[in-house]
Design an enzyme around this catalytic site. Structure first.
Site: not given
Ligand code: F0G
Length: 457
Positions: A214, A216, A449
């Site tokens: 994953d 991101a 939330h």
């Molecule tokens: N994986 C991780 C590690 C994330 O932090 C997020 C999203 C996602 C998947 C999902 O991705 O939002 O493009 O659908 N994190 C945001 C946050 C929302 O505020 O930490 P997404």
């Protein structure tokens, strides 16, 4: 004198943000039922709710937008993005989606069935949600130290190999893949080392399963490897990224973080079989294979963004800005999760507001105080976000009750960080007077939330 770090860019365009009075903020927050998600962005001065989709694009990204190819099939922008992903990760197969959770939805539709177990390091909420939605189990195998805010350890995102092997030994037929989140958002933006990635991959092969990253915040993870893992200190970020993905069979990506764009996601694999299975779901849920929910122009901006995000000078200024805020707050004695994360600073609310019982939600109470003090919006990562237990319907109290201050990329200045630090210092100095928290007056059955209504006690 040492020359300090600085941003490797200058400002070409600005966006007005709005200061407000304490009286206005009182009124707006009451109207929002003390839920910061219900504020309008114009009512916020410095918005640290998330680092997702909130960053600034470069002139080169905006130029790439003008060259987007909006063809339904065979778009040039798709091939430009696919080639960028291949050159960074080595993955040959690529599918765009509209954001990260969409990539999870598509990939998990192809790979997970009821009763499966998906081990990983503190799965992100949407990842866990998409696993549990398919009646499978998200099994947390993060190293124990990750949950102790005072232990300083370079790689608090790592998986506990013994725990992982135990899970695989007993259930390997039920494990379609292991998911490794780089960096691990849930434990505070903490990185995973190459050594750990290698060991996880080796275990996966031993038990004939796969590894998905994953991804991101993959570039921030690579920065921590370069600066903390001795063997990699002389390598470029792009070389480290290439090495990281040798230990994965595929990836899901929320491009809204290290893609440096405001919307987008994708999947990539080295396995044709997974690609073909996922393609069917991509067409059903997202769009045709060469756009998957994204405009051609957005794919162009993402290709450019991935290139910029995996450059050392950018990452150094990014991570050091986050650490700068952490250092300021620490110097005032404010209790934080350490080491500082790549994308955010996490304030330990139970220690900050020890008089407020967990039942009165200290992290939400602190987030409210911060907004009222200076118009700064953080987010509660505590008992409100943890929801009720699905069976007993009792409130769940997670190990840590935190306020996350997520820093958008290339958006705020060091001066803004000083404002945040000063506001928290003021609250910390009057913390003894804050003796009551909030109570819930209305909540949704799940993911409460986002929409919860609260009252101050
Ligand atoms: N994986 C991780 C590690 C994330 O932090 C997020 C999203 C996602 C998947 C999902 O991705 O939002 O493009 O659908 N994190 C945001 C946050 C929302 O505020 O930490 P997404």
């Amino acid at each position: 004198m040492n020359i300090p770090y600085s941003e490797p860019y200058k400002i070409k365009m600005v966006e007005q943000i709005h200061k407000s009075s304490a009286k206005e903020r009182q009124k707006w927050l009451k109207e929002a039922n003390y839920n910061l998600f219900k504020l309008r962005s114009k009512q916020v001065f410095i918005d640290l709710l998330t680092d997702s989709g909130t960053g600034a694009m470069s002139d080169k990204q905006w130029a790439a937008i003008m060259e987007g190819d909006e063809s339904y099939a065979g778009s040039d922008s798709f091939f430009r993005l696919k080639e960028m992903v291949r050159s960074l990760t080595g993955f040959e197969y690529f599918l765009p989606t509209h954001q990260g959770r969409a990539a999870e939805n598509v990939l998990f539709s192809a790979l997970i069935k009821e009763g499966d177990i998906i081990p990983g390091n503190a799965h992100f909420d949407t990842t866990k949600g998409h696993i549990e939605f398919r009646k499978a189990e998200a099994l947390d195998c993060t190293v124990r130290e990750a949950f102790d805010p005072d232990i300083i350890n370079d790689f608090k995102g790592n998986l506990d190999l013994q725990k992982l092997e135990n899970a695989l030994k007993d259930n390997y037929k039920k494990v379609p893949f292991i998911i490794v989140t780089i960096t691990c958002n849930t434990t505070g933006g903490q990185p995973v080392s190459i050594e750990n990635m290698k060991a996880v991959h080796k275990l996966a092969k031993k038990y004939s399963t796969k590894v998905i990253f994953d991804s991101a915040r993959f570039a921030e993870n690579a920065y921590f490897i370069k600066t903390r893992e001795e063997a990699w200190k002389d390598k470029s970020i792009k070389e480290i990224v290439r090495e990281m993905y040798k230990y994965a069979d595929g990836m899901t990506m929320s491009s809204k973080k290290d893609g440096l764009v405001n919307i987008g996601g994708f999947m990539a694999f080295n396995d044709k079989d997974i690609y073909e299975k996922a393609s069917v779901f991509n067409i059903m849920f997202e769009g045709f294979l060469t756009y998957g929910g994204m405009a051609g122009r957005d794919m162009n901006a993402l290709a450019q963004g991935l290139d910029e995000a995996s450059e050392f000078t950018y990452l150094e200024s990014r991570i050091k800005q986050v650490a700068y805020l952490g250092e300021r707050l620490s110097s005032y004695g404010i209790p934080l999760l350490k080491p500082y994360g790549g994308h955010a600073i996490f304030v330990n609310a139970t220690e900050f507001l020890p008089h407020i019982p967990r039942e009165e939600f200290p992290a939400q109470s602190l987030a409210i105080e911060l907004y009222l003090e200076a118009g700064i919006r953080g987010v509660e990562l505590g008992a409100i976000m943890a929801d009720r237990d699905p069976v007993s319907r009792k409130n769940r109290f997670p190990e840590l009750e935190l306020v996350r201050l997520a820093i958008p990329r290339r958006t705020y200045s060091q001066n803004h960080m000083d404002v945040v630090a000063a506001a928290l210092k003021n609250i910390y100095e009057r913390r003894d007077k804050i003796r009551r928290g909030v109570k819930i007056v209305k909540e949704a059955p799940i993911l409460r939330h986002f929409t919860v209504d609260l009252e101050r006690l």
